[in-house]
Write an enzyme that holds these catalytic residues in place. Structure first.
Site, PDB file in Angstrom:
ATOM      1  N   GLU A 293       0.665  -1.084  -0.087  1.00  0.00           N
ATOM      2  CA  GLU A 293      -0.148   0.034  -0.007  1.00  0.00           C
ATOM      3  C   GLU A 293       0.942   1.306   0.071  1.00  0.00           C
ATOM      4  OE1 GLU A 293      -1.474   3.267   1.225  1.00  0.00           O
ATOM      5  OE2 GLU A 293      -1.792   2.279   3.245  1.00  0.00           O
ATOM      6  N   CYS A 327      -2.094   8.333   4.211  1.00  0.00           N
ATOM      7  CA  CYS A 327      -2.038   7.967   2.885  1.00  0.00           C
ATOM      8  C   CYS A 327      -3.360   8.440   2.075  1.00  0.00           C
ATOM      9  CB  CYS A 327      -1.996   6.357   2.694  1.00  0.00           C
ATOM     10  SG  CYS A 327      -0.420   5.735   3.648  1.00  0.00           S
TER      11      CYS A 327
END
Length: 541
Positions: A293, A327
């Site tokens: 990720e 993020c």
């Protein structure tokens, strides 16, 4: 050996404590924070259950008070990485053969310890080391990590229960083996829960792990290792090394027993590691699993038919919680010019009300960014904006690192949908707004989809269900986590499995069974009860 099939206890998501004035949890957290702040610790590496130190000590300081030292970590070498791999491989057979419910019990105990006696310490460590306010620490280092441990236990049972059909005279079985080798976990600074999950999730499925935490998260990583040790994790199952990335990579990615990478970090680093793994494929015993990720350039897109205050709150929270260092943080916004002024005014009002400072002061919504490198990078973007003719800062724009790495939440308005801060990931408290003409609604939707290399999170706002549905279809590939009338942050384990595609990663959805499936190598077993004794089939007559 196991004598039955065991049902994992069912869990709801861990309740988030409020830390209201005068509450017991607030008093305990402040006391724990102050205790940690006043002491100086040494964080070892953990190899085969032993605490390993070196002569190369590196200081650990709070980002909001960078001249104050709260501890030191031991910088290791390639040799320590080799030792960690050897330790993991030595532990592998015994750990893999341990009945699954025994493995799971360890992590369920860790979850209960974290929900109880470790909660204040884990939160205080995260507040101090990563400069999170109490709420951001609570939802991360306590609640999310507890949820990862408990829900992954449920998903493990779910996976093991999934079995094939069998025909008459045959019994088909599916065995979920751990990977043949070791898993390398590389974890980021911004979520303590991610750090704990990336090493624990593969271990739950019987894998052994070498874990390299981010330098700026080592303080709370140490608490994670203390937690796992108290929960009864056997020696060598998870080995934590604090080494330079290239040193670790040189050893790990040239080892024949490297079996998987569990990564959260930058897109640039992930692509580099993938290439390195690809170049070494002939070295490995098996094809390594690669789970990552990575970055995001996450958006909020508002239709004309919205509640302006709802959109403004989504921007204020989505862009500036934890200083934009998520993020999933909102960093580009698209507003119709017929209502953009009203929304921007609400955001400016919010930002001007923010208080900024140390996380131990519970009135502070904003604290410091993680380190000097991040500070300088974000300040560089702000300086760039100030020099441009097609963008302006409407609130914020100041910064100061004399005591801590403090950057004001900054709102930028641009007339250029391809302006640099609409395209590049900043990872800080800067959000850029583009005002579009409602007549260009479809064209702007295409811009949202095409502007960024990333596809992690995104949010759309409208009161019109037909419009929402159309926007969802148009932006089908623009985000792996998609939000309707909400900010693009705050995914909850078991509710919104997290991950994105394109430049944002492999979309293996942490917080769901999908991630755990990457850490097993299934073996199909067919048992025939009465084997044939004649090769001839009936059609031969």
């Amino acid at each position: 050996m196991s004598k039955g099939f065991y049902n994992v206890p069912f869990y709801d998501n861990e309740p988030v404590l409020s830390y209201t004035p005068g509450s017991a949890e607030k008093e305990e957290l402040i006391a724990t924070y102050n205790k940690l702040y006043k002491q100086t610790i040494e964080v070892p590496m953990y190899i085969n259950g032993k605490e390993v130190t070196t002569d190369n000590k590196k200081p650990l300081s709070p980002p909001h008070d960078h001249k104050h030292v709260v501890g030191h970590y031991n910088l290791g070498t390639k040799e320590h990485v080799k030792q960690a791999i050897d330790s993991a491989l030595e532990a592998r057979e015994k750990w893999a053969n341990l009945p699954w419910e025994q493995r799971i019990s360890i992590f369920l105990k860790a979850a209960d310890l974290l929900a109880g006696p470790y909660r204040a310490k884990m939160n205080a460590a995260t507040m101090m080391a990563q400069s999170k306010n109490c709420y951001q620490a609570e939802i991360d280092s306590a609640c999310e990590l507890i949820d990862f441990l408990r829900f992954n236990a449920i998903y493990t049972q779910q996976i093991y229960q999934e079995q094939p059909e069998s025909s008459t005279g045959v019994w088909n079985r599916l065995e979920y083996r751990p990977l043949e080798g070791f898993v390398f976990a590389i974890t980021p600074f911004n979520f303590t829960a991610i750090a704990g999950n990336l090493c624990a999730a593969p271990a739950m499925l019987g894998n052994v792990v070498v874990w390299k935490p981010a330098d700026s998260q080592i303080y709370s990583a140490n608490v994670i290792m203390e937690l796992f040790k108290e929960a009864g994790l056997p020696d060598g199952v998870i080995n934590m090394v604090t080494v330079d990335g290239p040193d670790a990579g040189e050893v790990v990615f040239n080892h024949p027993d490297f079996a998987g990478l569990h990564f959260t970090g930058s897109t640039k680093v992930f692509k580099h590691l993938w290439k390195e793994i690809g170049l070494n494929l002939d070295t490995y015993r098996t094809y390594p699993r690669i789970v990552g990720e990575t970055g995001g350039k996450d958006f909020i897109f508002a239709h004309e038919n919205v509640n302006t205050k709802e959109v403004a709150t989504a921007i204020s929270r989505g862009a500036f919680e934890f200083q934009g260092q998520k993020c999933s943080a909102a960093s580009r916004v698209y507003l119709p010019n017929t209502i953009s002024g009203e929304i921007i005014d609400h955001v400016i009002e919010d930002v001007k009300s923010f208080k900024m400072g140390s996380p131990v002061d519970f009135e502070n919504f904003i604290t410091a960014v993680i380190d000097e490198n991040a500070f300088d990078k974000i300040a560089g973007y702000i300086d760039y904006i100030k020099e441009q003719d097609d963008a302006k800062i409407v609130v914020g724009g100041n910064y100061d690192k004399s005591k801590g790495y403090f950057i004001e939440p900054t709102v930028v308005v641009t007339s250029n949908p391809k302006f640099r801060t609409m395209v590049e990931e900043i990872f800080g408290p800067v959000v850029t707004i583009f005002e579009y003409d409602p007549k260009d609604f479809e064209k702007t939707l295409e811009l949202v989809d095409q502007t960024s290399e990333y596809a992690l999170t995104g949010a759309i706002f409208s009161k019109d269900r037909y419009v929402l549905n159309h926007m969802m279809k148009k932006l089908e590939n623009a985000a792996g986590n998609f939000y309707l009338n909400d900010k693009p942050t705050g995914a909850v384990v078991g509710q919104q499995p997290f991950g994105g595609a394109r430049g944002s990663g492999t979309n293996d959805k942490a917080g769901s069974y999908l991630n755990l499936l990457r850490w097993v190598s299934p073996r199909t077993i067919k048992e025939t009860f009465v084997p044939s004794t004649d090769y001839r089939y009936p059609f031969l007559g």
